[in-house]
Design an enzyme around this catalytic site. Structure first.
Site, PDB file in Angstrom:
ATOM      1  N   ASP A 218       0.729  -1.291   0.032  1.00 20.30           N
ATOM      2  CA  ASP A 218       0.154   0.016  -0.068  1.00 20.30           C
ATOM      3  C   ASP A 218       0.920   1.223  -0.099  1.00 20.30           C
ATOM      4  OD1 ASP A 218      -2.331   1.804   0.780  1.00 20.30           O
ATOM      5  OD2 ASP A 218      -3.218  -0.217   0.689  1.00 20.30           O
ATOM      6  N   HIS A 273      -3.413   6.050   3.526  1.00 25.02           N
ATOM      7  CA  HIS A 273      -4.205   4.891   3.164  1.00 25.02           C
ATOM      8  C   HIS A 273      -3.907   3.438   3.860  1.00 25.02           C
ATOM      9  CE1 HIS A 273      -5.898   1.827   0.348  1.00 25.02           C
ATOM     10  NE2 HIS A 273      -7.058   2.478   0.196  1.00 25.02           N
ATOM     11  N   SER A 449     -11.132  -1.180  -0.435  1.00 25.89           N
ATOM     12  CA  SER A 449      -9.940  -1.002   0.302  1.00 25.89           C
ATOM     13  C   SER A 449      -9.940  -1.555   1.740  1.00 25.89           C
ATOM     14  CB  SER A 449      -9.297   0.333   0.194  1.00 25.89           C
ATOM     15  OG  SER A 449      -8.479   0.613  -0.931  1.00 25.89           O
TER      16      SER A 449
END
Length: 681
Positions: A218, A273, A449
């Site tokens: 990520d 994220h 996600s």
């Protein structure tokens, strides 16, 4: 046309349709902790209490908690591509697999330049002459990543690839596409409808993910009290070709820290994220603050592959997946490879040969790859890696268990998991910084996600409950134990864990409820540590040196070895039951004898010597021990100080609740089973 800084920032500025503003809540660090969130089994033959987590940087635990509680902010996240027009299809890179990978780079670059000239790429770009690309990376399977100074549109890519694949020196060529993140006593546990609604606490009675490592491929990781102390060594795989894409300015290295983003350069704010995803999968639990992770005892491997605006080149993502699964990339191998890989990101188009090869590499090492389905409300068949074979693909469910309106769908999607919606998003670990690192906090996001790491955490618990599971068994079990109608099956962690948990007692004197039953069963099944003919294991017996030599030989794969005709030890005859194993351990530098020529086979193995043996079995890797000991009874300069801390850093041992390691205590058979399980599972 040429782009500034040799990086297509103009392509990476999200449109309004791509950006999603979500409110982040303050995290009150007071409240009731779930009664079910108790600690798991002890690691070393005793019940150990959890130690406070050390916080990174200069913040004390008290100051960090106050800071988290005080922060309220907003962050911009990306929803993901909803149409081919919204994800950049131009790229300045190609992935080329040559028939002879060892060919000199300059010769390979000339081959690509000639193909570009034949395809008329230079003329289409308005250049007077063809451009010779630069080889910027080579994957461990020999695939070269080549970059042009100018971007290639889809037509130019197709024409160039056609020319290249007509060349017998080239096996195949593919555009290096841009991927995008697929996002849109724990006092916040009552806000975690994903954890509570899917009854994750019930699964914890069967497994907690202990001994598992979840790779979060990520944006990297930011320091956070609900994540600190859970990390294994990760890697930054983001290539800084052009000088600005990687944001941190230094390209690939051993630091997977998320550096945020730079709006003045990219037009994007930081999303954090990867930190949010990691918290869903395996945040610290029962630590009187924040949120609870699904696999609460699993560890996290941050692998940074997404850079500016949460975009990432496919070649960097592939390198991250392969490295996490154990491949050597750029001369570096993960000291603690992942046992589960999570990819909360998507590309657009077919699954490339290069991406499929990376997933196959993980599959062949029995490492499940969990991928988000994507957020376009379309068939996932057009969104890699969700359309790649051998992946576990996760769509998003809303708070009512129905498919979220944005979630991709179709035969490629295996299960749904809570992904949240705009009105009911998912809370997890975050950071307050909009550009660079700010203050740890908790915030809301939604998207596939958020659904993928929920399943990755479930997979970690399944592997904890039954380490012998194959990737195919895990995928089948996730489907067969899920609830809901066909096409919208929502994962059920408790049912999945219960379905795969080993049943029955492994030995007459080891019950199914023994704290090390799982580890003892695993070492028995792998023939690393056996029982007696009477059906007993004798878990509290000590490990002798001759038996330790046999264990070392077996975990090393029982290599071909011819023992010497004459024994090197005065007290070991050639007829000794473990003569071959003892002499092998000597020749391999794993176990030596004493200066008087003896081996002393019946001596018990102490805990410090156990650490040294496991360190040598791992190849005596480069490791710098901490200046200050983590154990009160192990001092710098003491024998095996480095090896003890290496073993602890790998999560194989934690010591006792009183802060001691007790190096001169002998190692029991049940504890040895646990050491082997955590090192070789």
């Amino acid at each position: 046309m040429p782009l500034p800084s040799r990086f297509p920032h103009a392509l990476l500025r999200p449109s309004a349709a791509l950006s999603l503003t979500v409110a982040l809540v303050a995290a009150p660090l007071i409240g009731a902790t779930a009664a079910t969130a108790t600690e798991g089994g002890a690691p070393d033959g005793v019940v150990e209490s959890p130690a406070p987590n050390a916080l990174d940087g200069e913040l004390t635990e008290e100051r960090e908690s106050d800071a988290i509680a005080a922060v309220t902010a907003e962050a911009t996240d990306v929803q993901g591509p909803t149409s081919p027009d919204e994800l950049p299809q131009d790229t300045d890179r190609l992935m080329v697999k040559f028939h002879e990978p060892a060919t000199d780079d300059s010769l390979k670059e000339d081959v690509v330049a000639e193909a570009a000239d034949s395809a008329g790429v230079a003329q289409e770009a308005g250049l007077s002459e063809s451009e010779t690309p630069e080889t910027i990376n080579t994957l461990d399977d020999g695939t070269d990543v080549m970059a042009f100074q100018d971007t290639l549109d889809p037509q130019a890519q197709e024409e160039l690839i056609t020319e290249l694949e007509a060349d017998p020196r080239v096996d195949y060529a593919e555009p290096d596409r841009l991927a995008l993140a697929a996002a849109t006593n724990d006092p916040l546990l009552n806000l975690q409808y994903n954890v509570l609604g899917r009854n994750v606490p019930a699964a914890w009675s069967g497994a907690t993910g202990r001994g598992q490592v979840i790779a979060v491929v990520d944006t990297g990781i930011s320091t956070h009290p609900d994540i600190n102390g859970k990390l294994v060594q990760g890697r930054d795989m983001t290539t800084n070709y052009g000088g600005t894409f990687a944001i941190d300015g230094d390209g690939r290295d051993s630091d997977p820290t998320d550096p945020g983003d730079r709006y003045e350069i990219s037009g994007c704010n930081a999303t954090w994220h990867g930190t949010h995803v990691a918290g869903i999968a395996a945040a610290n639990t029962n630590n009187a603050q924040g949120v609870a992770g699904v696999a609460r005892d699993a560890r996290i491997m941050p692998v940074r592959v997404l850079g500016s605006c949460t975009y990432g080149y496919e070649s960097d993502i592939v390198a991250g997946v392969r490295w996490a699964a154990g491949a050597t990339i750029d001369g570096v191998t993960a000291p603690t490879p992942a046992t589960v890989i999570n990819m909360s990101l998507n590309l657009l188009g077919a699954c490339s040969t290069t991406m499929q090869s990376a997933i196959d590499y993980a599959y062949n090492r029995n490492v499940p790859v969990v991928a988000s389905a994507g957020n376009a409300n379309r068939d996932a068949a057009n969104y890699p890696p969700a359309n790649c074979a051998r992946t576990i693909v996760v769509g998003a469910a809303d708070q009512n268990g129905a498919r979220a309106s944005y979630s991709n769908w179709g035969p490629s999607v295996d299960v749904l998991a809570p992904g949240g919606t705009q009105t009911a998003p998912i809370v997890s670990t975050m950071n307050s910084g909009t550009r660079t690192y700010g203050t740890p906090m908790y915030g809301y996001k939604y998207g596939t996600s958020m659904a993928a790491p929920f399943v990755a955490g479930t997979v970690a618990m399944m592997k904890d409950a039954n380490p012998s599971l194959s990737v195919d068994q895990i995928e089948r079990t996730l489907k067969t134990t899920s609830t809901g109608q066909l096409g919208v099956l929502q994962v059920a962690p408790n049912r999945a864990v219960a379905s795969v948990a080993a049943s029955g007692a492994p030995f007459a004197d080891v019950s199914a409820n023994n704290q090390f039953a799982r580890e003892i069963t695993w070492v028995r099944d792998n023939r690393y540590l056996n029982g007696w003919p009477d059906g007993t294991f004798r878990p509290l017996n000590k490990i002798d040196r001759d038996a330790m030599a046999a264990v070392a030989y077996r975990v090393s794969g029982s290599p071909a070895f011819t023992p010497p005709a004459r024994s090197p030890y005065a007290d070991i005859s050639t007829s000794h039951p473990f003569y071959k194993e003892i002499t092998w351990a000597r020749s391999a530098g794993i176990m030596q004898g004493w200066s008087d020529g003896t081996f002393r086979p019946n001596n018990n193995v102490t805990r410090d010597a156990t650490a040294a043996i496991f360190y040598r079995l791992a190849g005596s890797p480069a490791y710098t021990a901490p200046v200050n000991s983590r154990f009160s009874d192990v001092r710098p300069g003491q024998q095996f100080y480095r090896e003890i801390h290496w073993l602890a850093d790998r999560g194989v041992t934690t010591g006792w609740a009183d802060g001691t390691f007790r190096p001169l205590n002998t190692t029991n058979r049940d504890a040895m089973a646990a050491f082997i399980y955590r090192s070789y599972r």
